[in-house]
Write a protein that holds these residues in place. Structure first.
Motif, PDB file in Angstrom:
ATOM      1  N   GLY A 196      32.416 -11.296 124.538  1.00 52.51           N
ATOM      2  CA  GLY A 196      32.441 -12.468 124.860  1.00 52.51           C
ATOM      3  C   GLY A 196      31.158 -12.987 123.879  1.00 52.51           C
ATOM      4  O   GLY A 196      30.987 -12.173 123.045  1.00 52.51           O
ATOM      5  N   PRO A 197      30.892 -14.439 123.986  1.00 51.78           N
ATOM      6  CA  PRO A 197      30.642 -14.674 122.595  1.00 51.78           C
ATOM      7  C   PRO A 197      29.277 -14.722 122.268  1.00 51.78           C
ATOM      8  O   PRO A 197      28.188 -15.016 121.538  1.00 51.78           O
ATOM      9  CB  PRO A 197      31.107 -16.407 122.702  1.00 51.78           C
ATOM     10  N   TRP A 198      28.310 -14.487 123.824  1.00 53.64           N
ATOM     11  CA  TRP A 198      27.018 -13.874 123.888  1.00 53.64           C
ATOM     12  C   TRP A 198      26.225 -12.867 124.473  1.00 53.64           C
ATOM     13  O   TRP A 198      26.998 -12.533 125.202  1.00 53.64           O
ATOM     14  CB  TRP A 198      26.570 -15.660 124.623  1.00 53.64           C
ATOM     15  N   GLN A 199      25.367 -12.660 123.602  1.00 52.11           N
ATOM     16  CA  GLN A 199      24.546 -10.644 124.339  1.00 52.11           C
ATOM     17  C   GLN A 199      24.000 -11.246 124.611  1.00 52.11           C
ATOM     18  O   GLN A 199      22.668 -12.562 124.270  1.00 52.11           O
ATOM     19  CB  GLN A 199      24.831 -10.503 122.930  1.00 52.11           C
ATOM     20  N   LEU A 200      23.081 -10.597 125.815  1.00 52.34           N
ATOM     21  CA  LEU A 200      22.015 -11.065 126.361  1.00 52.34           C
ATOM     22  C   LEU A 200      20.843 -10.570 126.111  1.00 52.34           C
ATOM     23  O   LEU A 200      21.227  -9.237 125.519  1.00 52.34           O
ATOM     24  CB  LEU A 200      22.155 -10.018 127.875  1.00 52.34           C
ATOM     25  N   ASP A 201      19.953 -10.457 125.344  1.00 49.14           N
ATOM     26  CA  ASP A 201      19.024 -10.166 124.145  1.00 49.14           C
ATOM     27  C   ASP A 201      17.308 -10.295 125.519  1.00 49.14           C
ATOM     28  O   ASP A 201      16.897  -9.003 125.325  1.00 49.14           O
ATOM     29  CB  ASP A 201      18.528 -10.815 123.189  1.00 49.14           C
ATOM     30  N   GLU A 202      17.382 -11.116 126.600  1.00 49.67           N
ATOM     31  CA  GLU A 202      16.501 -10.644 127.663  1.00 49.67           C
ATOM     32  C   GLU A 202      16.382 -11.406 128.901  1.00 49.67           C
ATOM     33  O   GLU A 202      17.395 -12.139 129.139  1.00 49.67           O
ATOM     34  CB  GLU A 202      15.107 -11.673 126.859  1.00 49.67           C
ATOM     35  N   ALA A 203      16.174 -10.166 129.838  1.00 56.40           N
ATOM     36  CA  ALA A 203      16.032 -10.783 131.144  1.00 56.40           C
ATOM     37  C   ALA A 203      15.030 -10.555 131.816  1.00 56.40           C
ATOM     38  O   ALA A 203      14.189  -9.299 131.826  1.00 56.40           O
ATOM     39  CB  ALA A 203      16.712  -9.886 131.768  1.00 56.40           C
ATOM     40  N   VAL A 204      14.439 -11.717 131.890  1.00 54.13           N
ATOM     41  CA  VAL A 204      13.427 -11.753 133.325  1.00 54.13           C
ATOM     42  C   VAL A 204      13.879 -11.977 134.757  1.00 54.13           C
ATOM     43  O   VAL A 204      13.951 -13.695 134.582  1.00 54.13           O
ATOM     44  CB  VAL A 204      12.153 -12.707 132.373  1.00 54.13           C
ATOM     45  N   PRO A 205      14.290 -11.606 135.125  1.00 55.88           N
ATOM     46  CA  PRO A 205      15.156 -11.861 136.923  1.00 55.88           C
ATOM     47  C   PRO A 205      13.795 -13.120 137.113  1.00 55.88           C
ATOM     48  O   PRO A 205      12.565 -12.871 137.139  1.00 55.88           O
ATOM     49  CB  PRO A 205      15.297 -10.518 137.338  1.00 55.88           C
ATOM     50  N   ASP A 206      14.656 -13.298 138.240  1.00 49.27           N
ATOM     51  CA  ASP A 206      13.684 -14.679 138.490  1.00 49.27           C
ATOM     52  C   ASP A 206      13.462 -15.972 137.937  1.00 49.27           C
ATOM     53  O   ASP A 206      12.409 -16.788 138.307  1.00 49.27           O
ATOM     54  CB  ASP A 206      12.747 -14.597 139.890  1.00 49.27           C
ATOM     55  N   ASP A 207      13.737 -16.001 136.340  1.00 47.06           N
ATOM     56  CA  ASP A 207      12.658 -16.635 135.501  1.00 47.06           C
ATOM     57  C   ASP A 207      13.951 -16.711 134.508  1.00 47.06           C
ATOM     58  O   ASP A 207      14.447 -18.574 134.508  1.00 47.06           O
ATOM     59  CB  ASP A 207      11.565 -15.811 134.363  1.00 47.06           C
ATOM     60  N   TYR A 209      17.364 -15.394 131.184  1.00 48.06           N
ATOM     61  CA  TYR A 209      17.697 -15.058 129.973  1.00 48.06           C
ATOM     62  C   TYR A 209      18.204 -15.381 129.520  1.00 48.06           C
ATOM     63  O   TYR A 209      18.472 -17.121 129.092  1.00 48.06           O
ATOM     64  CB  TYR A 209      18.954 -15.064 131.060  1.00 48.06           C
ATOM     65  N   THR A 210      18.083 -14.963 128.275  1.00 45.43           N
ATOM     66  CA  THR A 210      18.128 -15.931 127.206  1.00 45.43           C
ATOM     67  C   THR A 210      19.164 -14.413 126.262  1.00 45.43           C
ATOM     68  O   THR A 210      19.586 -12.913 126.053  1.00 45.43           O
ATOM     69  CB  THR A 210      16.970 -15.105 126.054  1.00 45.43           C
TER      70      THR A 210
END
Length: 535
Positions: A196-207, A209-210
């Motif tokens: 897809g066009p965007w890659q997940l770089d940061e994941a902070v659950p319940d706060d 996603y970048t």
């Protein structure tokens, strides 16, 4: 066919597609703001709850899919009028028994690897194999499919053992995972490995996603890429449970894309934000019909339905934005749109008659105001997803109060969507639930209301056994598109007759845009269409 599960407001494999803009009308060549496109920036969307598991082959969550659409592509994409656009597949051909896809050349994954036809075939095979326990089995890929691939020719062929009039539409909902993810599904729970066009770089659950751009991306719907003017530099997803907070952030411009329901809708309407409205079965009420659960007694389901004043409940639970349900399928393009299977097939509200139904079934009123039968009290645990809406909670409280007056001991619990899904497909510890499953195809519902239960590897989470429904589905399934609508209508009527489940009312979910443009199928963003606007 093995049953499967899907969560609220998912999924349509053929969702309505709407071009959304931040103000006024627009054309295909110019931004609607009058100020032109901005140079980069961050596109910020808000979700009401955390998406939970991020494996696109294992999550039934509508919240998760709305975010995962940024990182994963599908073979083809449907528009608002039912046109099918090429995406990963540059060409395709489909009948009721076979679908063939030819992939575009040069598709790469965010880890740098090439996507092959075998990878695509393995995605479909994984979901179709009931041993993997995918919640999309029977919804996007049915057990028994024969799937083959030719990497040199870049072709994938899917053959259905039985005629399926919605074969292409069902397959179109599969988010394609790259090889590294196929080889390690555990890694996908908190990361994205797609094309897809965007890659997940940061994941902070319940706060939060970048996401950052997928370099070289050029295979979105109809060949879309990320080179257009106004394409953002990054995408941020914020988890904001409270609808009023989300509305405030939309008005301030801190959030660009979000769904909001309830009383805050009026403030957003006054601000003239662009919106797309999606009809959902927000009052859909499910009974656990397994074993010795109260809902296993048809008289209990009938009485608890008949006792409710549905029009009043709709207005309370939706903040005045509800309406009478006309069927289970609410998303477009729905090949069977325009019919009404509900009117005349659910009993009119009648509290006294509801009490008589229970009396006749042997549920006698106790001195404590709770009915009992064979020494067992009529007690239910009622679960729902509040979605950050006070009106929805008020609707639940009205239902519970009515049922208490009927002689039912009701315990009400609000849960986030992910925990509600765990109740349905994990522990099965629930009696009654508000769970608005939203579909665009009648075939998608089959996976939830027939077949084996989650305990036996299926996803018939309410443990429904309705032979009349099964017979109507068997008659409808081989027919292509709208040809089967009369039989699909009979299937819905069979569910209504069994009060399994009960569409009490529909609600309108509005998705708002502020300072951006986007193409969104049924409110689910196309990641390649995001555009930032000046001013």
């Amino acid at each position: 066919m093995n049953s499967s599960r899907l969560a609220a407001c998912l999924l349509g494999t053929a969702l309505a597609s709407t071009t959304l803009v931040a103000c006024g009308g627009s054309d295909d060549d110019a931004p609607s703001s009058g100020g032109g496109y901005a140079d980069g920036g961050t596109f910020t969307m808000a979700l009401a709850s955390d998406p939970g598991n991020l494996d696109p082959s294992m999550t039934p969550s509508s919240v998760a899919r709305s975010m995962l659409a940024l990182s994963y592509d599908t073979l083809v994409t449907y528009t608002d009028d039912g046109e099918v656009l090429p995406s990963l597949a540059e060409t395709f051909d489909a009948t009721a028994t076979e679908a063939t896809f030819t992939l575009r050349e040069g598709i790469t994954c965010t880890d740098g690897s090439d996507l092959t036809a075998t990878d695509v075939a393995d995605n479909i095979s994984y979901i179709a194999d009931p041993a993997n326990g995918s919640p999309l089995n029977g919804v996007m890929a049915r057990e028994g499919l024969e799937i083959s691939a030719d990497d040199e020719a870049r072709t994938v062929t899917v053959v259905s053992p039985d005629p399926n009039g919605f074969l292409l539409a069902e397959l179109s909902g599969i988010f394609i995972i790259c090889r590294a993810g196929l080889d390690d599904h555990d890694a996908l729970a908190s990361a994205t490995i797609g094309t897809g066009p965007w890659q997940l770089d940061e994941a902070v659950p319940d706060d939060r996603y970048t996401f950052t751009p997928h370099e070289g991306y050029a295979w979105g719907p109809d060949g879309a890429d990320l080179t257009a003017e106004g394409t953002p530099d990054a995408v941020a997803v914020r988890i904001i449970p409270d609808a009023t907070t989300t509305a405030n952030l939309l008005l301030s411009g801190e959030v660009n894309f979000a769904a909001v329901s309830g009383p805050d809708v009026q403030r957003l309407a006054d601000a003239d934000l662009e919106t797309v409205d999606i009809l959902s079965t927000s009052g859909e009420t499910w009974f656990n019909e397994a074993g010795d659960r109260p809902g296993a007694d048809p008289a209990v389901r009938e009485a608890m339905t008949m006792a409710l004043e549905r029009d009043e409940l709709a207005q309370v639970a939706t903040g005045g934005q509800g309406q009478a349900s006309t069927g289970y399928i609410t998303l477009q393009p729905n090949p069977c749109a325009g019919g009404d299977t509900v009117t005349g097939n659910l009993p009119n509200p009648d509290f006294d008659a509801a009490g008589q139904v229970l009396d006749d079934a042997g549920w006698t009123m106790g001195e404590d105001g709770v009915r009992e039968k064979d020494g067992e009290p009529l007690a239910v645990e009622f679960y729902y997803d509040a979605q950050g809406l006070s009106a929805r909670t008020a609707g639940v409280e009205l239902m519970a109060a009515t049922w208490v007056d009927l002689g039912v001991d009701v315990t009400v619990t609000a849960l986030p969507e992910a925990q509600l899904n765990e109740r349905f497909f994990g522990t099965s510890a629930w009696d009654v639930a508000w769970a608005p499953f939203t579909f665009s195809l009648p075939s998608q519902m089959v996976a939830f209301v027939s077949g084996t239960t989650p305990a036996d590897g299926g996803a018939n989470f309410p443990a429904i056994d309705n032979p009349d429904y099964d017979a109507a589905v068997a008659a409808a399934s081989p027919q292509v598109g709208s040809d089967g609508c009369a039989d699909w209508a009979e299937a819905e009527k069979a569910l209504l007759a069994g009060f399994n489940p009960v569409p009490l009312f529909d609600g309108v979910s509005s998705t708002y845009l502020a300072g951006v443009e986007a193409e969104a199928p049924g409110g689910q963003i196309w990641g390649s269409s995001l555009r930032m606007l000046q001013g």
